[in-house]
Design an enzyme around this catalytic site. Structure first.
Site: not given
Length: 448
Positions: A419, A423
């Site tokens: 992450h 995104d």
């Protein structure tokens, strides 16, 4: 005049500092040629045969199968003459030759380290003929069944002596299964397991078992986290510690993909293409569209490093454990070329002959856990990569196709990503593109 040259475990690259001896390919007294493999070792990345740079007669070996040998420590000593030619036998090697230290052997006329009976007793060294029976020459041949042999016992590995000493085991009570009666680590471990007192389990309600009632008692097994298993454990643990990962998944209708594969393989003279090869081709197309996923994070400089080439790893289960061979420059290969490389690397992985270079440097991993008959998974990212595509089994399921309920070949795709690198929009776009290509392989033609 013959001289002895010491061959040490060479630097195997990729930061490897040690290797475990799997099996010896030569015996003391054998004549070896230059670059002839003398030992097979297992590193944390692969099983490799180590060639000796000297031609001559093997005068000593250092270590037994199962022993760990650090880089730079001796493996064998080889007697060669001053002109580079090999002596005809180890008997031509003079007693004045240089002695070498090491784990349980010294140069000379095939000398071995013979330890005294108890595990804690100090060992002594002596010369024996190459191939001679150490027990017979030392008078250490065991007597009656269950008796204790007198005098020294043949133990080459210091690890074996230490293991026996730690468990209070008298080595004189053992009969070695190694060459010439040498006591191996497996002999000691077997004796230790047999000597350990059985633990009586408690009943489910916490009370002790009744006297005289039969109880099934097992012995716990301890597996060292080293070699390949140790490397896998370290990489997975590091991935969990460092990477904030997230997983998304989607079901896809793979009926058309299977039909395309069947048509490819039916073509005359065509190389057979696997489903994994088609998925690899889809991955390279998806990474071309979402290059930010072909990356790694440089934690020291706090930077995301996007990589220009796709070196595609794929998970392969072997007898030695899980390995991830890497297809170099996968983005530049055709589907047929990907299929051929996957087949070659898979065969080498199962044979344990992959080189360290073929197991490192990946930028993205394809994990086909569907071969185990499971539908889905949340895989751990192969550190230091930034993402992994997981593929479940392809199974017949009810599916709405063109507005009607039908039985279709359905597969679950999962995508685990770092992450820090992207995104949900990017990860979702990547996974949706992959699913679209699985459902409609013609989508790939857009980028051709």
């Amino acid at each position: 005049m013959p001289q002895v040259l010491e061959f040490t475990l060479p630097d195997l690259g990729e930061g490897l500092t040690e290797a475990e001896i799997v099996r010896w390919l030569v015996e003391v007294g054998d004549v070896v040629a230059v670059d002839q493999p003398v030992v097979e070792v297992e590193t944390a990345k692969a099983m490799v045969e180590v060639p000796c740079p000297y031609g001559g007669v093997v005068t000593a070996r250092f270590g037994e199968p199962g022993d760990e040998v650090p880089v730079g420590k001796p493996l064998v000593t080889v007697a060669v003459d001053g002109q580079g030619a090999a002596p005809e036998s180890v008997a031509d090697f003079p007693d004045t030759a240089r002695q070498t230290g090491g784990s349980g052997a010294e140069s000379g006329s095939g000398s071995v380290l013979v330890g005294y009976g108890t595990g804690g007793a100090a060992p002594r060294r002596r010369r024996v003929r190459p191939g001679a029976d150490v027990r017979a020459e030392d008078g250490a041949e065991g007597g009656a069944e269950g008796g204790v042999a007198e005098g020294p016992v043949p133990v080459v590995s210091p690890l074996v002596r230490r293991l026996a000493r730690e468990h209070g085991l008298d080595l004189r009570t053992l009969r070695g299964t190694g060459k010439n009666g040498l006591i191996l680590r497996t002999d000691v471990e077997r004796a230790i397991a047999a000597a350990e007192p059985a633990t009586v389990p408690a009943l489910a309600n916490g009370s002790a078992t009744q006297a005289g009632s039969p109880v099934a008692v097992g012995t716990e097994t301890r597996v060292p986290l080293r070699g390949l298993r140790g490397l896998v454990a370290e990489k997975l643990s590091r991935s969990r510690r460092e990477i904030p990962d997230a997983t998304t998944w989607v079901d896809a209708d793979a009926t058309e993909l299977l039909a395309v594969r069947a048509a490819m393989n039916a073509a005359s003279g065509a190389r057979k293409v696997s489903v994994l090869a088609l998925l690899a081709r889809i991955c390279t197309a998806a990474l071309a569209r979402y290059p930010e996923l072909n990356a790694r994070v440089d934690t020291e400089r706090n930077e995301i490093v996007r990589l220009p080439a796709v070196h595609l790893g794929f998970a392969a289960q072997t007898d030695r454990g899980l390995v991830v061979p890497v297809i170099r420059d996968a983005h530049a290969r055709t589907t047929e070329e990907l299929a051929a490389e996957i087949a070659r690397l898979t065969e080498a992985a199962r044979a344990g002959t992959l080189s360290p270079a073929e197991l490192t440097g990946g930028t993205f991993t394809l994990n086909n856990y569907g071969v185990f008959g499971v539908d889905g998974s949340t895989p751990i990212i192969n550190h230091p990569e930034a993402a992994m595509l997981g593929v479940g089994r392809i199974a017949a399921k009810p599916w709405v196709h063109e507005g009607e309920l039908a039985v279709r070949q359905v597969v679950q795709l999962s995508f685990t990503f770092d992450h820090r690198v992207c995104d949900g929009g990017t990860s979702g776009g990547f996974l949706r593109f992959v699913a679209d290509c699985v459902e409609q392989p013609a989508v790939l033609l857009r980028g051709v």
